[in-house]
Design an enzyme around this catalytic site. Structure first.
Site, PDB file in Angstrom:
ATOM      1  N   ARG A   1       2.540   6.051  11.865  1.00 43.39           N
ATOM      2  CA  ARG A   1       1.833   5.653  13.313  1.00 43.39           C
ATOM      3  C   ARG A   1       1.735   7.222  14.116  1.00 43.39           C
ATOM      4  O   ARG A   1       2.887   7.341  14.477  1.00 43.39           O
ATOM      5  CB  ARG A   1       2.848   4.599  14.086  1.00 43.39           C
ATOM      6  CG  ARG A   1       2.410   3.686  13.007  1.00 43.39           C
ATOM      7  CD  ARG A   1       1.419   2.821  13.238  1.00 43.39           C
ATOM      8  NE  ARG A   1       1.419   1.570  11.889  1.00 43.39           N
ATOM      9  CZ  ARG A   1       0.854   1.182  11.380  1.00 43.39           C
ATOM     10  NH1 ARG A   1       1.025   2.377   9.948  1.00 43.39           N
ATOM     11  NH2 ARG A   1       1.088   0.020  10.700  1.00 43.39           N
TER      12      ARG A   1
ATOM     13  N   ASN B   1       0.553  -1.074   0.251  1.00 35.58           N
ATOM     14  CA  ASN B   1      -0.566  -0.020   0.056  1.00 35.58           C
ATOM     15  C   ASN B   1       0.831   0.675   0.120  1.00 35.58           C
ATOM     16  O   ASN B   1       0.941   1.992   0.472  1.00 35.58           O
ATOM     17  CB  ASN B   1      -1.275  -0.012   1.028  1.00 35.58           C
ATOM     18  CG  ASN B   1      -0.770  -0.321   2.626  1.00 35.58           C
ATOM     19  OD1 ASN B   1       1.301  -0.059   2.480  1.00 35.58           O
ATOM     20  ND2 ASN B   1      -1.292  -0.358   4.006  1.00 35.58           N
TER      21      ASN B   1
ATOM     22  N   HIS C   1      -8.230   6.299   9.971  1.00 35.22           N
ATOM     23  CA  HIS C   1      -6.841   5.357   9.258  1.00 35.22           C
ATOM     24  C   HIS C   1      -6.946   4.803   8.184  1.00 35.22           C
ATOM     25  O   HIS C   1      -7.376   3.859   8.062  1.00 35.22           O
ATOM     26  CB  HIS C   1      -5.866   4.371  10.373  1.00 35.22           C
ATOM     27  CG  HIS C   1      -4.377   3.474   9.543  1.00 35.22           C
ATOM     28  ND1 HIS C   1      -3.443   2.803  10.992  1.00 35.22           N
ATOM     29  CD2 HIS C   1      -4.044   3.884   8.798  1.00 35.22           C
ATOM     30  CE1 HIS C   1      -2.806   2.885   9.409  1.00 35.22           C
ATOM     31  NE2 HIS C   1      -2.704   2.922   8.771  1.00 35.22           N
TER      32      HIS C   1
ATOM     33  N   GLN D   1      -6.184   2.884  18.377  1.00 31.47           N
ATOM     34  CA  GLN D   1      -7.316   2.743  17.412  1.00 31.47           C
ATOM     35  C   GLN D   1      -8.338   2.293  17.568  1.00 31.47           C
ATOM     36  O   GLN D   1      -8.440   0.327  18.291  1.00 31.47           O
ATOM     37  CB  GLN D   1      -6.857   1.646  15.893  1.00 31.47           C
ATOM     38  CG  GLN D   1      -5.406   3.052  15.508  1.00 31.47           C
ATOM     39  CD  GLN D   1      -4.796   2.424  14.374  1.00 31.47           C
ATOM     40  OE1 GLN D   1      -5.181   3.594  13.280  1.00 31.47           O
ATOM     41  NE2 GLN D   1      -4.516   1.638  13.833  1.00 31.47           N
TER      42      GLN D   1
HETATM   43  P1  NAD Z   1      10.214   0.895   4.086  1.00 31.35           P
HETATM   44  O1  NAD Z   1      10.685   0.415   5.120  1.00 31.35           O
HETATM   45  O2  NAD Z   1      10.196   0.862   3.112  1.00 31.35           O
HETATM   46  O3  NAD Z   1      10.947   2.110   5.050  1.00 31.35           O
HETATM   47  C1  NAD Z   1      11.181   2.964   6.288  1.00 31.35           C
HETATM   48  C2  NAD Z   1      12.428   4.016   6.276  1.00 31.35           C
HETATM   49  O4  NAD Z   1      12.447   4.476   7.442  1.00 31.35           O
HETATM   50  C3  NAD Z   1      13.562   3.208   6.262  1.00 31.35           C
HETATM   51  O5  NAD Z   1      14.390   3.425   5.052  1.00 31.35           O
HETATM   52  C4  NAD Z   1      14.228   2.581   7.176  1.00 31.35           C
HETATM   53  O6  NAD Z   1      15.593   3.466   7.235  1.00 31.35           O
HETATM   54  C5  NAD Z   1      13.921   4.441   7.635  1.00 31.35           C
HETATM   55  N1  NAD Z   1      13.821   4.745   9.639  1.00 31.35           N
HETATM   56  C6  NAD Z   1      12.886   4.116  10.222  1.00 31.35           C
HETATM   57  N2  NAD Z   1      13.847   4.384  11.563  1.00 31.35           N
HETATM   58  C7  NAD Z   1      14.120   6.054  11.211  1.00 31.35           C
HETATM   59  C8  NAD Z   1      14.108   6.881  12.805  1.00 31.35           C
HETATM   60  N3  NAD Z   1      14.172   6.251  13.651  1.00 31.35           N
HETATM   61  N4  NAD Z   1      14.720   8.241  11.793  1.00 31.35           N
HETATM   62  C9  NAD Z   1      14.717   7.589  10.695  1.00 31.35           C
HETATM   63  N5  NAD Z   1      14.241   7.030   9.692  1.00 31.35           N
HETATM   64  C10 NAD Z   1      14.266   6.004   9.844  1.00 31.35           C
HETATM   65  O7  NAD Z   1       8.745   1.529   4.855  1.00 31.35           O
HETATM   66  P2  NAD Z   1       7.224   1.087   4.140  1.00 31.35           P
HETATM   67  O8  NAD Z   1       7.036   1.330   3.615  1.00 31.35           O
HETATM   68  O9  NAD Z   1       8.313   3.080   3.825  1.00 31.35           O
HETATM   69  O10 NAD Z   1       6.863   1.907   5.737  1.00 31.35           O
HETATM   70  C11 NAD Z   1       7.403   3.052   6.342  1.00 31.35           C
HETATM   71  C12 NAD Z   1       6.012   3.030   7.018  1.00 31.35           C
HETATM   72  O11 NAD Z   1       5.085   3.354   7.016  1.00 31.35           O
HETATM   73  C13 NAD Z   1       5.811   1.599   8.247  1.00 31.35           C
HETATM   74  O12 NAD Z   1       6.432   0.865   9.506  1.00 31.35           O
HETATM   75  C14 NAD Z   1       3.664   2.072   8.541  1.00 31.35           C
HETATM   76  O13 NAD Z   1       4.019   1.781  10.274  1.00 31.35           O
HETATM   77  C15 NAD Z   1       3.749   3.349   8.155  1.00 31.35           C
HETATM   78  N6  NAD Z   1       2.170   3.000   6.967  1.00 31.35           N
HETATM   79  C16 NAD Z   1       1.067   3.646   6.966  1.00 31.35           C
HETATM   80  C17 NAD Z   1       0.604   3.071   6.189  1.00 31.35           C
HETATM   81  C18 NAD Z   1      -1.374   3.686   5.726  1.00 31.35           C
HETATM   82  O14 NAD Z   1      -2.225   3.637   6.202  1.00 31.35           O
HETATM   83  N7  NAD Z   1      -1.570   4.865   7.093  1.00 31.35           N
HETATM   84  C19 NAD Z   1       0.451   2.002   5.727  1.00 31.35           C
HETATM   85  C20 NAD Z   1       1.367   1.415   5.121  1.00 31.35           C
HETATM   86  C21 NAD Z   1       2.701   1.803   6.025  1.00 31.35           C
END
Ligand code: NAD
Length: 348
Positions: free
Chosen positions: A253, A114, A299, A275
């Site tokens: 989150r 997503n 959400h 949630q």
């Molecule tokens: P991803 O794993 O591709 O990317 C996450 C990035 O965050 C990585 O590059 C990682 O190095 C970086 N990161 C981790 N800790 C960090 C920190 N302390 N400071 C800075 N950067 C940091 O993940 P993604 O697919 O891009 O998704 C990210 C997050 O988005 C998911 O873990 C989820 O919590 C959230 N998400 C929300 C929804 C929604 O419906 N709202 C949907 C999908 C994902």
């Protein structure tokens, strides 16, 4: 073999719309197989909930970030048969991942399913806030028409500095989608540096110190997973380093933000620290002094119908790989057999 799925209720909408696959009613259609008994419920809170009652002998648990069954260490200790947790979506912070490592319970998510849906939502949120859309629309519904009350807090995105905390799949796609908007700069804060060609493709510059990073941004978007290193990251101290009047969009989150500090400083997003959010959650109604600045929604950014088709198919494929004893797609594995399999949930 018992498979327990905790999904959200779709009620009438799910009956009318079969593509709402992530709902109790449509239970990711096609998931069922002869070898398993599938229990699907939305009831997830407390010791008498279906979640806690059926967890004790389930081998597979399917949960979703949109209606998370919180799988704590304590619950894992009671779940003697549990072998694999599948997150239908992206983001497995509702599972105690350290406890999953200790208990040798695998955790997989449908990586990438997503990320476009969320990136589009972030761009929408940024425009909604910068252009002061919500109060403008509310004014129209009220029957009023006072252009200056809206215009005094409406801006163009062109020429602004936009920065993402986390430049993974979503953060990268947000900046990529903003390229034609001619922002002044695209910044990112991430312990994982992007390769130079990827930075250039989205015109991004990395800032290694978070206070320096936020102090340069007109818009901050949060796209990092929730873990020990990001919980409460956006707190009063960091907010004090933001530019006055900056916009904050958090679709990652809710718990990455301190509830009261953000309400006091104000802004937007679609994720909540509890949630469903209680009716009196301060983020529902917070406003800036000009009556705007709140673009909060439930959400839903990552649960569009397009996203649901992808994460339902991904969940099914993870489940089938598990049944058949096949190797899982490495990108989907968060916790493998007793060990972390990703670098995205904090530096270890
Ligand atoms: P991803 O794993 O591709 O990317 C996450 C990035 O965050 C990585 O590059 C990682 O190095 C970086 N990161 C981790 N800790 C960090 C920190 N302390 N400071 C800075 N950067 C940091 O993940 P993604 O697919 O891009 O998704 C990210 C997050 O988005 C998911 O873990 C989820 O919590 C959230 N998400 C929300 C929804 C929604 O419906 N709202 C949907 C999908 C994902």
């Amino acid at each position: 073999m018992k498979v327990l799925a905790i999904l959200y209720n779709g009620f009438n909408a799910a009956v009318k719309e079969p593509r709402l696959l992530g709902t109790v009613e449509n239970k990711t259609n096609g998931l069922h197989r002869e070898v398993m008994s599938l229990l699907v419920s939305s009831d997830k809170e407390g010791p008498n909930s279906d979640f806690e009652k059926h967890l004790v002998d389930a081998e597979v648990v399917i949960t979703t970030p949109f209606h998370p069954g919180y799988l704590t260490r304590e619950l894992m200790e009671k779940a003697k048969n549990l072998k694999i947790c599948i997150t239908a979506g992206v983001g497995s912070d509702h599972i105690d991942l350290n406890a999953a490592v200790d208990h040798k319970i695998q955790v997989l998510e449908v990586t990438g399913s997503n990320v476009v849906s969320v990136a589009e939502h972030v761009v929408m949120n940024i425009l909604t806030l910068v252009r002061n859309f919500v109060p403008a629309h509310e004014m129209i519904e009220r029957g009023d028409w006072q252009v200056s009350d809206i215009a005094r807090n409406a801006f163009d995105l062109e020429g602004k500095v936009v920065g993402t905390i986390g430049a993974g799949r979503i953060g990268y796609r947000v900046l990529q989608r903003l390229v034609p908007f001619d922002c002044k700069e695209h910044l990112y804060y991430d312990y994982a540096k992007l390769p130079v060609e990827r930075e250039q493709a989205i015109k991004a510059r990395r800032v290694e110190d978070i206070e320096e990073f936020v102090s340069q941004c007109d818009v901050v978007t949060v796209n990092a997973p929730l873990h020990e290193g990001t919980r409460g990251l956006i707190n009063e101290k960091l907010l004090s380093k933001f530019k006055p009047g900056a916009w904050l969009v958090n679709t990652a989150r809710g718990a990455i933000c301190d509830t009261d500090a953000v309400a006091a400083a104000l802004k937007s997003g679609d994720v909540w620290n509890v949630q469903p959010a209680p009716k009196d959650h301060p983020w529902r109604t917070m406003k800036n002094p000009l009556g705007g600045g709140n673009g909060m929604t439930p959400h839903y950014s990552g649960t569009t119908l397009d996203a649901q088709a992808r994460y339902a198919a991904g969940t099914k494929s993870i489940l089938e790989n598990y049944f058949e004893g096949r190797e899982q797609e490495p990108a989907n594995v968060i916790v493998g057999h007793g060990a972390w399999a990703t670098k995205a949930y904090g530096q270890r």
